[in-house]
Design an enzyme around this catalytic site. Sequence first.
Site, PDB file in Angstrom:
ATOM      1  N   LYS A 110      -2.964 -13.342  47.673  1.00  0.00           N
ATOM      2  CA  LYS A 110      -3.646 -14.513  48.306  1.00  0.00           C
ATOM      3  C   LYS A 110      -3.856 -14.208  49.856  1.00  0.00           C
ATOM      4  CE  LYS A 110      -2.771 -17.661  45.343  1.00  0.00           C
ATOM      5  NZ  LYS A 110      -4.068 -18.418  44.776  1.00  0.00           N
ATOM      6  N   SER A 127      -0.951  -9.442  40.250  1.00  0.00           N
ATOM      7  CA  SER A 127      -1.286 -10.326  41.234  1.00  0.00           C
ATOM      8  C   SER A 127      -0.250 -10.638  42.460  1.00  0.00           C
ATOM      9  CB  SER A 127      -2.020 -11.698  40.692  1.00  0.00           C
ATOM     10  OG  SER A 127      -0.871 -12.366  39.927  1.00  0.00           O
ATOM     11  N   GLU A 183      -2.890 -25.912  49.987  1.00  0.00           N
ATOM     12  CA  GLU A 183      -2.116 -26.397  48.716  1.00  0.00           C
ATOM     13  C   GLU A 183      -1.539 -25.044  48.423  1.00  0.00           C
ATOM     14  OE1 GLU A 183      -4.821 -23.702  46.808  1.00  0.00           O
ATOM     15  OE2 GLU A 183      -5.197 -25.199  48.477  1.00  0.00           O
TER      16      GLU A 183
END
Length: 402
Positions: free
Chosen positions: A93, A382, A115
């Site tokens: 991210k 991830s 969000e």
Amino acid sequence: METEYKTKKQAGRFLEYGGQYVPETLMNELNKMADVYQEAKANPDFQAELADLLANYANRPSLLYYAKNMTEDLGGAQIYFKREDLNHTGAHKINNVIGQALLAKKMGKKRLIAETGAGQHGVATATIAALFGLECEVFMGKEDTDRQRLNVYRMELLGAKVHAVTSGSMVLKDAINAALQDFAARLEDTFYVMGSATGPHPYPEMVRDFQSVISQESKQQIQDQLGRLPDKVIACVGGGSNAIGSFAHYIDHPEVDLIGVEAAGKGVDTDLTAATIEKGRLGVFHGMKSLFLQNDSGQINPVYSISAGLDYPGVGPEHAALAAEHRARYVGITDDEAVAAFEYIAKQEGIIAAIESCHAVAYVQKLAPTLPKDQVIVCTLSGRGDKDVAAIAKYRGVEIYE
């Protein structure tokens, strides 16, 4: 950074998917954002600042790691993991958040909102807001704040205000609704840092480009290590940011199979699933045209996954287009399979990976033994799994203190 992929037919569209389905006031702001972004892509100073932060703050490039133990244990293809779990804040991210936060500064914004589902995007946004001296507020479904309490505390520790959203199913889609409403009400000082390759244009393109550093690196790394491209690239898919980043620089190499792994929950053919591409239909939601899990009246269905980061009822428009063009294929992995993979990679490789990533790992476990030993799989991890340990322990009937 800019690449013209096969699916990009016009600005903001991937085949019939994408677009801007938002009120006019929001459309004007998004078009300004798109213009600033196009200028930034061509601006050497912006690109240099982005590259510096990725290298010296986010800890890039991330490793491409040969999973020797899993390769030997499974007895088929060679397995490599792209270690986004080793980035600062523990997930992919951060790549996208740095890019969008730089755009926010360029636009003179003083406040970031985001969000988050599993919490990693919220943590990354709160981290960059602290670094840049910006206000930060994060919207998170109440259901997700309960199962990701550690990440809620991390966001607050970094100075962010976390809003537990109690509308709807109290999960990721409801957090996005709340964030979009807040954004529309405070356009003058606020930049909405969207975490996935979803939403109205220009978000799917921006997120794809900022996350494409994953495949840019892995493509070079695998060539440096083996002198060739991989045969398969695999990544988990919720909205699809890590997967589109993992795929981006391979899309124009048809010899590389692209495989997205969705959250099947209790089963693809049950009501307790989040397998959007496999079970979804064309619709419009959250400002974009894409595939969504919906009923016959077009109402968005409740979705389910053990993973807070994958239980989204839609998917990014570029993934929908890649599926339609048969350039990528998408498969479902159940909760039970993902939890087993969480335990398997920990015992085999000493890696505690995010439960989201373990959906992809579970598919690697299935696929690798069916392939010849000269085949190569690159799978993206991830994020790291610290945030999931308590929830997985509970799933296994073990109560621990968080």
